[in-house]
Design an enzyme around this catalytic site. Structure first.
Site, PDB file in Angstrom:
ATOM      1  N   GLY A   1       3.982 -14.763   0.740  1.00  0.00           N
ATOM      2  CA  GLY A   1       4.418 -15.936   1.492  1.00  0.00           C
ATOM      3  C   GLY A   1       3.353 -16.560   2.394  1.00  0.00           C
ATOM      4  CB  ILE A   2       3.761 -17.918   5.814  1.00  0.00           C
ATOM      5  CG1 ILE A   2       4.876 -18.926   5.471  1.00  0.00           C
ATOM      6  CG2 ILE A   2       2.881 -18.437   6.943  1.00  0.00           C
ATOM      7  CD1 ILE A   2       5.932 -19.117   6.557  1.00  0.00           C
TER       8      ILE A   2
ATOM      9  CE1 TYR B   1      13.801 -15.118  11.001  1.00  0.00           C
ATOM     10  CE2 TYR B   1      14.743 -17.314  10.851  1.00  0.00           C
ATOM     11  CZ  TYR B   1      13.665 -16.472  10.691  1.00  0.00           C
ATOM     12  OH  TYR B   1      12.457 -16.949  10.246  1.00  0.00           O
TER      13      TYR B   1
HETATM   14  N1  NAP Z   1      10.009 -19.041   4.777  1.00  0.00           N
HETATM   15  C1  NAP Z   1      10.625 -19.731   5.705  1.00  0.00           C
HETATM   16  O1  NAP Z   1      11.525 -20.567   5.423  1.00  0.00           O
HETATM   17  C2  NAP Z   1      10.237 -19.530   7.147  1.00  0.00           C
HETATM   18  C3  NAP Z   1      10.598 -20.530   8.069  1.00  0.00           C
HETATM   19  C4  NAP Z   1      10.259 -20.347   9.395  1.00  0.00           C
HETATM   20  C5  NAP Z   1       9.566 -19.215   9.781  1.00  0.00           C
HETATM   21  N2  NAP Z   1       9.238 -18.254   8.881  1.00  0.00           N
HETATM   22  C6  NAP Z   1       8.535 -17.068   9.354  1.00  0.00           C
HETATM   23  O2  NAP Z   1       7.349 -16.904   8.623  1.00  0.00           O
HETATM   24  C7  NAP Z   1       6.932 -15.548   8.683  1.00  0.00           C
HETATM   25  C8  NAP Z   1       6.482 -15.098   7.309  1.00  0.00           C
HETATM   26  O3  NAP Z   1       7.596 -15.082   6.441  1.00  0.00           O
HETATM   27  P1  NAP Z   1       7.553 -15.620   4.936  1.00  0.00           P
HETATM   28  O4  NAP Z   1       8.431 -16.782   4.862  1.00  0.00           O
HETATM   29  O5  NAP Z   1       6.143 -15.726   4.480  1.00  0.00           O
HETATM   30  O6  NAP Z   1       8.334 -14.429   4.209  1.00  0.00           O
HETATM   31  P2  NAP Z   1       7.877 -13.291   3.210  1.00  0.00           P
HETATM   32  O7  NAP Z   1       7.228 -13.852   1.999  1.00  0.00           O
HETATM   33  O8  NAP Z   1       9.086 -12.426   3.045  1.00  0.00           O
HETATM   34  O9  NAP Z   1       6.759 -12.515   4.019  1.00  0.00           O
HETATM   35  C9  NAP Z   1       7.052 -11.601   5.032  1.00  0.00           C
HETATM   36  C10 NAP Z   1       5.814 -10.727   5.245  1.00  0.00           C
HETATM   37  O10 NAP Z   1       6.104  -9.778   6.289  1.00  0.00           O
HETATM   38  C11 NAP Z   1       5.830  -8.475   5.793  1.00  0.00           C
HETATM   39  N3  NAP Z   1       6.736  -7.509   6.374  1.00  0.00           N
HETATM   40  C12 NAP Z   1       8.089  -7.442   6.242  1.00  0.00           C
HETATM   41  N4  NAP Z   1       8.570  -6.365   6.882  1.00  0.00           N
HETATM   42  C13 NAP Z   1       7.486  -5.730   7.421  1.00  0.00           C
HETATM   43  C14 NAP Z   1       7.329  -4.552   8.183  1.00  0.00           C
HETATM   44  N5  NAP Z   1       8.369  -3.777   8.519  1.00  0.00           N
HETATM   45  N6  NAP Z   1       6.090  -4.178   8.564  1.00  0.00           N
HETATM   46  C15 NAP Z   1       5.008  -4.941   8.213  1.00  0.00           C
HETATM   47  N7  NAP Z   1       5.113  -6.079   7.504  1.00  0.00           N
HETATM   48  C16 NAP Z   1       6.329  -6.457   7.111  1.00  0.00           C
HETATM   49  C17 NAP Z   1       6.024  -8.547   4.280  1.00  0.00           C
HETATM   50  O11 NAP Z   1       5.242  -7.594   3.603  1.00  0.00           O
HETATM   51  P3  NAP Z   1       5.709  -6.136   3.112  1.00  0.00           P
HETATM   52  O12 NAP Z   1       7.050  -6.272   2.493  1.00  0.00           O
HETATM   53  O13 NAP Z   1       4.601  -5.756   2.164  1.00  0.00           O
HETATM   54  O14 NAP Z   1       5.698  -5.276   4.332  1.00  0.00           O
HETATM   55  C18 NAP Z   1       5.449  -9.938   3.999  1.00  0.00           C
HETATM   56  O15 NAP Z   1       4.053  -9.855   3.860  1.00  0.00           O
HETATM   57  C19 NAP Z   1       8.114 -14.776   9.272  1.00  0.00           C
HETATM   58  O16 NAP Z   1       7.859 -14.481  10.634  1.00  0.00           O
HETATM   59  C20 NAP Z   1       9.265 -15.756   9.154  1.00  0.00           C
HETATM   60  O17 NAP Z   1      10.257 -15.529  10.126  1.00  0.00           O
HETATM   61  C21 NAP Z   1       9.552 -18.398   7.563  1.00  0.00           C
END
Ligand code: NAP
Length: 266
Positions: free
Chosen positions: A18-19, A156
């Site tokens: 992801g991000i 959340y």
């Molecule tokens: N996508 C959206 O719509 C959106 C919107 C607003 C904000 N955000 C924020 O953007 C950020 C990134 O999320 P994303 O959308 O890119 O989602 P994502 O693809 O699910 O990525 C989440 C990342 O966090 C890691 N992670 C999860 N649990 C973890 C743990 N216990 N320890 C260490 N790493 C962990 C995951 O890797 P592993 O599973 O390998 O640990 C993955 O690399 C988050 O803070 C999210 O709240 C997302």
């Protein structure tokens, strides 16, 4: 072969997908060396290989579960002590969805660890390192739901409201010490977080869903423009500025020696 970067090293949490994975790509292409943190060692190693080969920067993998105290302390220690680190992308996060009445409260606690405790401790460690050297950049991935508790589960959105508030307070404290701090507030972005949180991404209207590459490129453009808060989807900056102005105008009215007249006995 890896090259030495004069931009220093960016430590990115949640870099396996992801991000975070897109930040890794973009920052490597800008010439930052990288430290990639997440749980999935294989995915991190594959990304490190790919980016190292494509860009020539050095990419280190630090697998860690940021909800685990020992793992978190290891990453904090690195952030505190490594003078080569010039940027923290405080990004790892998860979303627990659904109503409070039926939610798995243990999952909520894990989310509080990951979305609140971990980025706070990592920010404190990076702040100590950066402030001592009067340089450094912190990019903090919050969310537009910090402003919109109606959009998703309150557990959340509450984590993101905390994070935004905390980041704004860090900007006040650390900005004058030479540390650059940005809050990024993505709207819905096409990543795995939706499926992982039990909300299939296909259920979202495509007009509110941004591609992750576009989101990160906009956030980096905001950083380059010196923005403290970047909302990639928001067209009218004036609307946000009006809200900030109104919020700040409330400040002097919020703490007084007497209750407001409507609360005093007739
Ligand atoms: N996508 C959206 O719509 C959106 C919107 C607003 C904000 N955000 C924020 O953007 C950020 C990134 O999320 P994303 O959308 O890119 O989602 P994502 O693809 O699910 O990525 C989440 C990342 O966090 C890691 N992670 C999860 N649990 C973890 C743990 N216990 N320890 C260490 N790493 C962990 C995951 O890797 P592993 O599973 O390998 O640990 C993955 O690399 C988050 O803070 C999210 O709240 C997302």
């Amino acid at each position: 072969m890896s090259k030495t970067s004069n931009l220093g090293t960016a430590l990115i949490t949640g870099a396996s997908s992801g991000i975070g994975a897109v930040y890794a790509d973009r920052l490597a292409r800008r010439g930052y060396n990288l430290i990639l943190v997440a749980r999935d060692q294989q995915r991190l190693a594959a990304l490190a290989d790919k980016l190292g080969t494509a860009t020539g920067v050095s990419v280190e993998v630090l697998p860690a579960d940021l909800t685990d105290k020992t793992d978190l302390a290891r990453i904090e220690q690195r952030l505190r002590s490594d003078a080569g680190i010039s940027m923290l992308v405080n990004n790892a996060g998860m979303a627990v969805t659904g109503p409070l009445l039926s939610v798995d409260i243990d999952k909520v606690e894990a989310m509080l660890q990951l979305n609140v405790v971990a980025p706070t401790r990592l920010a404190a460690a990076a702040a100590a390192n950066f402030a001592a050297r009067k340089t450094g950049t912190m990019v903090n991935i919050a969310s537009v739901v910090a402003y919109a508790p109606e959009m998703v589960s309150g557990t959340y959105s509450g984590t993101k409201a905390y994070f935004l508030n905390f980041v704004q307070s860090m900007q006040n404290e650390l900005g004058p010490l030479g540390v650059r701090i940005q809050a990024v507030l993505p709207g819905a972005t096409r990543t795995e977080i939706w499926d992982r949180g039990g909300l299939p991404i296909e259920n979202l209207p495509s007009e509110i869903l941004m591609d992750v590459g576009d989101m990160v490129d906009a956030a980096l453009a905001g950083l380059d423009q010196g923005e403290a808060i970047t909302i990639p989807a928001l067209e009218s900056l004036a609307d946000w500025q009006a809200m900030e102005t109104a919020r700040k105008a409330l400040g002097p009215q919020l703490s007084k020696s007497q209750p407001a007249s409507r609360y005093r006995a007739a």
